[in-house]
Motif scaffolding. Structure first.
Motif, PDB file in Angstrom:
ATOM      1  N   GLY A  60      15.447  36.577  11.245  1.00 41.35           N
ATOM      2  CA  GLY A  60      14.995  36.735  12.619  1.00 41.35           C
ATOM      3  C   GLY A  60      15.562  37.984  13.259  1.00 41.35           C
ATOM      4  N   SER A  61      16.820  38.315  12.946  1.00 41.40           N
ATOM      5  CA  SER A  61      17.410  39.559  13.460  1.00 41.40           C
ATOM      6  C   SER A  61      16.645  40.772  12.941  1.00 41.40           C
ATOM      7  CB  SER A  61      18.879  39.647  13.055  1.00 41.40           C
ATOM      8  OG  SER A  61      19.622  38.573  13.594  1.00 41.40           O
ATOM      9  N   LYS A  62      16.270  40.736  11.673  1.00 44.65           N
ATOM     10  CA  LYS A  62      15.508  41.846  11.113  1.00 44.65           C
ATOM     11  C   LYS A  62      14.131  41.937  11.767  1.00 44.65           C
ATOM     12  CE  LYS A  62      14.839  45.284   8.319  1.00 44.65           C
ATOM     13  NZ  LYS A  62      15.625  46.521   8.460  1.00 44.65           N
ATOM     14  N   ARG A  63      13.503  40.804  12.013  1.00 45.48           N
ATOM     15  CA  ARG A  63      12.199  40.822  12.687  1.00 45.48           C
ATOM     16  C   ARG A  63      12.305  41.464  14.068  1.00 45.48           C
ATOM     17  NH1 ARG A  63      11.822  35.637  10.012  1.00 45.48           N
ATOM     18  NH2 ARG A  63      10.012  35.597   8.591  1.00 45.48           N
ATOM     19  N   ARG A  64      13.379  41.129  14.785  1.00 47.54           N
ATOM     20  CA  ARG A  64      13.558  41.715  16.112  1.00 47.54           C
ATOM     21  C   ARG A  64      13.823  43.212  16.027  1.00 47.54           C
ATOM     22  NH1 ARG A  64      16.029  36.674  16.786  1.00 47.54           N
ATOM     23  NH2 ARG A  64      18.080  37.495  16.225  1.00 47.54           N
ATOM     24  N   LEU A  65      14.584  43.642  15.023  1.00 43.24           N
ATOM     25  CA  LEU A  65      14.826  45.080  14.850  1.00 43.24           C
ATOM     26  C   LEU A  65      13.527  45.828  14.571  1.00 43.24           C
ATOM     27  CD1 LEU A  65      18.114  45.135  12.694  1.00 43.24           C
ATOM     28  CD2 LEU A  65      17.848  45.786  15.101  1.00 43.24           C
ATOM     29  N   VAL A  66      12.715  45.270  13.684  1.00 46.71           N
ATOM     30  CA  VAL A  66      11.434  45.909  13.365  1.00 46.71           C
ATOM     31  C   VAL A  66      10.522  45.912  14.589  1.00 46.71           C
ATOM     32  CG1 VAL A  66       9.367  45.751  11.932  1.00 46.71           C
ATOM     33  CG2 VAL A  66      11.617  45.374  10.919  1.00 46.71           C
ATOM     34  N   GLY A  67      10.516  44.789  15.327  1.00 49.95           N
ATOM     35  CA  GLY A  67       9.698  44.738  16.532  1.00 49.95           C
ATOM     36  C   GLY A  67      10.142  45.740  17.575  1.00 49.95           C
ATOM     37  N   GLY A  68      11.462  45.938  17.699  1.00 48.94           N
ATOM     38  CA  GLY A  68      11.958  46.927  18.645  1.00 48.94           C
ATOM     39  C   GLY A  68      11.581  48.342  18.269  1.00 48.94           C
ATOM     40  N   TRP A  69      11.499  48.623  16.962  1.00 49.09           N
ATOM     41  CA  TRP A  69      11.153  49.973  16.522  1.00 49.09           C
ATOM     42  C   TRP A  69       9.656  50.226  16.587  1.00 49.09           C
ATOM     43  CZ3 TRP A  69      12.627  54.699  15.896  1.00 49.09           C
ATOM     44  CH2 TRP A  69      11.904  55.565  15.079  1.00 49.09           C
ATOM     45  N   THR A  70       8.860  49.265  16.154  1.00 51.76           N
ATOM     46  CA  THR A  70       7.412  49.468  16.070  1.00 51.76           C
ATOM     47  C   THR A  70       6.659  49.015  17.324  1.00 51.76           C
ATOM     48  OG1 THR A  70       7.036  47.304  15.039  1.00 51.76           O
ATOM     49  CG2 THR A  70       7.515  49.160  13.575  1.00 51.76           C
ATOM     50  N   GLY A  71       7.279  48.159  18.122  1.00 54.43           N
ATOM     51  CA  GLY A  71       6.572  47.622  19.276  1.00 54.43           C
ATOM     52  C   GLY A  71       5.657  46.453  18.927  1.00 54.43           C
ATOM     53  N   ARG A  72       5.675  45.985  17.685  1.00 51.89           N
ATOM     54  CA  ARG A  72       4.856  44.856  17.242  1.00 51.89           C
ATOM     55  C   ARG A  72       5.764  43.821  16.593  1.00 51.89           C
ATOM     56  NH1 ARG A  72       1.280  45.627  13.199  1.00 51.89           N
ATOM     57  NH2 ARG A  72       2.408  47.451  12.398  1.00 51.89           N
ATOM     58  N   GLU A  73       5.744  42.636  17.152  1.00 50.83           N
ATOM     59  CA  GLU A  73       6.610  41.583  16.631  1.00 50.83           C
ATOM     60  C   GLU A  73       6.090  41.033  15.303  1.00 50.83           C
ATOM     61  OE1 GLU A  73       7.091  38.558  19.506  1.00 50.83           O
ATOM     62  OE2 GLU A  73       8.173  39.817  20.941  1.00 50.83           O
ATOM     63  N   ILE A  74       7.025  40.580  14.481  1.00 45.45           N
ATOM     64  CA  ILE A  74       6.668  39.880  13.243  1.00 45.45           C
ATOM     65  C   ILE A  74       6.759  38.393  13.528  1.00 45.45           C
ATOM     66  CG2 ILE A  74       7.227  39.514  10.813  1.00 45.45           C
ATOM     67  CD1 ILE A  74       8.580  42.217  10.770  1.00 45.45           C
ATOM     68  N   PRO A  75       5.690  37.628  13.331  1.00 52.10           N
ATOM     69  CA  PRO A  75       5.730  36.196  13.662  1.00 52.10           C
ATOM     70  C   PRO A  75       6.622  35.416  12.704  1.00 52.10           C
ATOM     71  CG  PRO A  75       3.674  36.750  12.555  1.00 52.10           C
ATOM     72  CD  PRO A  75       4.379  38.052  12.803  1.00 52.10           C
ATOM     73  N   GLU A  76       7.047  34.260  13.169  1.00 55.70           N
ATOM     74  CA  GLU A  76       7.816  33.326  12.350  1.00 55.70           C
ATOM     75  C   GLU A  76       7.002  32.066  12.132  1.00 55.70           C
ATOM     76  OE1 GLU A  76      11.555  32.498  14.099  1.00 55.70           O
ATOM     77  OE2 GLU A  76      12.408  34.485  13.712  1.00 55.70           O
ATOM     78  N   ALA A  77       7.221  31.425  11.001  1.00 60.74           N
ATOM     79  CA  ALA A  77       6.543  30.156  10.699  1.00 60.74           C
ATOM     80  C   ALA A  77       7.489  29.293   9.883  1.00 60.74           C
ATOM     81  CB  ALA A  77       5.238  30.400   9.936  1.00 60.74           C
ATOM     82  N   TYR A  78       8.338  28.561  10.602  1.00 61.92           N
ATOM     83  CA  TYR A  78       9.323  27.699   9.952  1.00 61.92           C
ATOM     84  C   TYR A  78       9.141  26.258  10.431  1.00 61.92           C
ATOM     85  CZ  TYR A  78      11.977  31.998   8.925  1.00 61.92           C
ATOM     86  OH  TYR A  78      12.372  33.232   8.489  1.00 61.92           O
ATOM     87  N   PRO A  79       9.200  25.300   9.528  1.00 61.00           N
ATOM     88  CA  PRO A  79       9.273  23.907   9.977  1.00 61.00           C
ATOM     89  C   PRO A  79      10.698  23.596  10.422  1.00 61.00           C
ATOM     90  CG  PRO A  79       9.326  23.995   7.587  1.00 61.00           C
ATOM     91  CD  PRO A  79       9.104  25.399   8.056  1.00 61.00           C
ATOM     92  N   PRO A  80      10.875  22.665  11.357  1.00 58.78           N
ATOM     93  CA  PRO A  80      12.234  22.332  11.797  1.00 58.78           C
ATOM     94  C   PRO A  80      13.031  21.647  10.690  1.00 58.78           C
ATOM     95  CG  PRO A  80      10.631  20.812  12.734  1.00 58.78           C
ATOM     96  CD  PRO A  80       9.836  21.883  12.052  1.00 58.78           C
ATOM     97  N   ILE A  81      14.311  21.974  10.632  1.00 62.74           N
ATOM     98  CA  ILE A  81      15.205  21.350   9.653  1.00 62.74           C
ATOM     99  C   ILE A  81      16.057  20.335  10.396  1.00 62.74           C
ATOM    100  CG2 ILE A  81      17.031  21.732   7.956  1.00 62.74           C
ATOM    101  CD1 ILE A  81      16.014  24.546   7.558  1.00 62.74           C
ATOM    102  N   ASP A  82      15.638  19.088  10.359  1.00 63.45           N
ATOM    103  CA  ASP A  82      16.383  18.032  11.035  1.00 63.45           C
ATOM    104  C   ASP A  82      16.161  16.717  10.304  1.00 63.45           C
ATOM    105  OD1 ASP A  82      13.756  17.440  11.690  1.00 63.45           O
ATOM    106  OD2 ASP A  82      13.938  18.146  13.748  1.00 63.45           O
ATOM    107  N   GLY A  83      16.822  15.692  10.774  1.00 58.95           N
ATOM    108  CA  GLY A  83      16.702  14.388  10.132  1.00 58.95           C
ATOM    109  C   GLY A  83      17.810  14.142   9.126  1.00 58.95           C
ATOM    110  N   PRO A  84      17.646  13.114   8.294  1.00 61.11           N
ATOM    111  CA  PRO A  84      18.649  12.819   7.264  1.00 61.11           C
ATOM    112  C   PRO A  84      18.779  13.963   6.261  1.00 61.11           C
ATOM    113  CG  PRO A  84      17.104  10.983   7.557  1.00 61.11           C
ATOM    114  CD  PRO A  84      16.544  12.139   8.309  1.00 61.11           C
TER     115      PRO A  84
END
Length: 391
Positions: A60-84
Motif C-alpha cells: 500500500g505504501s508503494k501504491r501511494r508513492l506511485v500515485g503521488g508521482w503519476t497522479g493515478r492511484e493503483i486500486p487495492e483488492a483484498y479480502p478482510p483477514i479476520d475470524g478464527p
C-alpha cells in the motif's frame, strides 16, 4: 533548465523513497521466511496472517508513492483477514492479492534500486546539461533521464501491483455478499415494521370494529338508538382502519410515485415536511420524459423522506433543499439542511424503514449505489446518494 532540475529533484525524491522501501522489503523477507517455516511446522502458524497484513501495508505504501508521482492511484483488492486462525490462514493462502504482492516484492529487489542511478546522473547532468543549456542553448539530455527512471519504476510497480481480474472478481463477490446481507436485513426490518403497524394499529381497530358491530346487533332489538350510535362508532373505526392501511401501503410503495412520478412525489414530501424546502430538478444528461426504474424511484423517495424527517426532528433547521439530477449512468439525490449538524449514523433512528441512515445505506447498497454523508458539527448536513440506472 530550472524546470528540468526541479522535476529531476522530485524524481530523485521518489526514487529514494522507492529504494528505502526496497531495502525494508529485503530485511522483511527474513520474517516472511520464518513465518512460512513456522506454518509448515504447525508452530507459530498465527504469524502468517500478520505477515501478510504487513506485506499489504508495504504494498500500500508503494501504491501511494506511485500515485503521488503519476497522479493515478493503483486500486487495492483484498479480502478482510479476520475470524478464527484457520479462516485467516485460508484467506491469506487463497487470496490472489497475496501472490500479487509477493511477486512485486521479489521483482523490486531488482528494479527498486533504480535510484542509485541518480548518483551518476546528477553530476553528469549538471556538467553536460549545464554547459549545453547555459552556453550552447541546447536541450537538457541527461537530467531528464532521472524522471524517466522514476517513470519506469512507477510503470513496473503499476503493472505488478494492479489487482488481477480474479482478485477484483473476489472483491466484487465479497461486496455483493455484504450488500445482499444488508438488503436482507433491511427487508426484514421493513417486514417487522409492517407487522408492527398492522398488529398495533389496523388489527386493533378491526377488532374494535367487530366488537361494536356485535354489540349493535344485540342492542338493535330493544334499543335501536344505542345500536345506531354503535354503528356510527363502527363506521369511524372502519375509516380510521382504512387510513392506517393507506399509511402502511405508502410505507411499502407510495402510490404517489405511481401517479405523479418521482418529481411530484418529492415535491409532495417537501410541501408536507414542515420545513421550508426548495426542490431543484436538473436533467443534466438524462431525458426528462423517461422515468427511472420503480426500484430506483422508490429508493430515491425514501432517501428524501428519511432525510427530511431527520432534518425536521433533529437538526433544528427551518429550511432545507432537495436536488434531483439525472446523469448518463443514473440518478443523483442531494438533501441539504442548515441545521446543527453532527449526525451520528450509529444512533440516527428512522421513520421510513425503522433504521435511519443505516436503512438508507442498505437500501441504496442493494441497488449498487453510493451514499455520502457530510455533517460537521455546526452544519450543514448534506446527504448525497447516487443510484445507477439506465434511462
Amino acid at each position: 533548465m530550472w524546470a528540468v532540475v526541479r522535476r529531476g529533484a522530485r524524481a530523485t525524491a521518489a526514487l529514494a523513497k522507492a529504494a528505502v522501501l526496497a531495502m525494508g522489503s529485503i530485511l522483511f523477507i527474513t520474517v516472511l521466511l520464518i513465518a512460512a517455516v513456522g506454518t509448515l511446522a504447525v508452530v507459530g502458524a498465527g504469524l502468517l496472517p500478520e505477515t501478510v497484513l504487513l506485506i499489504r501495508r508495504i504494498a500500500g505504501s508503494k501504491r501511494r508513492l506511485v500515485g503521488g508521482w503519476t497522479g493515478r492511484e493503483i486500486p487495492e483488492a483484498y479480502p478482510p483477514i479476520d475470524g478464527p486462525l484457520r479462516l485467516r490462514l485460508r484467506t491469506v493462502v487463497h487470496d490472489p492479492g497475496t501472490y500479487t504482492d509477493l511477486r512485486w516484492m521479489v521483482a523490486q529487489y531488482g528494479y527498486g534500486f533504480l535510484g542509485v542511478g541518480t548518483l551518476v546522473l546528477w553530476p553528469l547532468g549538471l556538467l553536460v546539461d549545464g554547459v549545453g543549456c547555459g552556453l550552447l542553448g541546447r536541450r537538457a539530455v541527461v537530467l531528464p533521464l532521472i524522471s524517466r527512471l522514476a517513470d519506469l519504476d512507477a510503470a513496473w510497480s503499476r503493472a505488478l501491483l494492479t489487482p488481477s481480474p480474479k482478485a477484483r472478481l473476489a472483491e466484487r463477490v465479497e461486496e455483493l455478499t455484504e450488500t445482499r446481507a444488508g438488503a436482507i436485513a433491511a427487508h426484514g426490518a421493513e417486514l417487522r415494521r409492517i407487522e408492527r403497524d398492522l398488529h398495533d394499529g389496523t388489527q386493533a381497530r378491526l377488532v374494535s370494529l367487530s366488537m361494536r358491530i356485535g354489540l349493535a346487533k344485540r342492542a338493535y332489538a330493544h334499543d335501536p338508538q344505542a345500536a345506531l350510535r354503535l354503528l356510527d362508532d363502527a363506521q369511524d373505526q372502519a375509516e380510521e382502519a382504512l387510513a392506517e392501511l393507506r399509511h402502511v401501503v405508502r410505507g411499502i410503495h407510495p402510490p404517489i410515485l405511481t401517479d405523479r412520478g418521482l418529481t411530484g412525489a418529492v415535491r409532495a414530501l417537501a410541501a408536507s415536511s414542515g420545513l421550508d424546502v426548495t426542490v431543484d430538478i436538473a436533467d443534466a444528461d438524462g431525458p426528462a420524459s423517461v422515468r427511472a426504474p420503480a426500484a430506483v424511484e422508490a429508493a430515491a423517495y425514501f432517501v428524501v423522506a428519511e432525510a427530511l424527517t431527520n432534518a425536521a426532528k433533529h437538526s433544528g433547521a427551518d429550511r432545507a433543499s432537495v436536488q434531483l439530477t439525472r446523469f448518463a449512468a443514473g440518478l443523483r439525490v442531494v438533501v441539504r439542511d442548515e441545521g446543527r449538524g453532527g449526525v451520528d449514523e450509529r444512533t440516527a433512528s428512522g421513520e421510513h424503514g425503522g433504521s435511519g441512515l443505516l436503512g438508507v445505506r442498505r437500501r441504496v447498497a442493494a441497488l449498487d449505489g453510493d451514499v455520502i454523508v457530510s455533517s460537521p458539527v455546526g452544519g450543514p448536513t448534506v446527504i448525497q446518494v447516487e443510484l445507477p440506472c439506465v434511462w
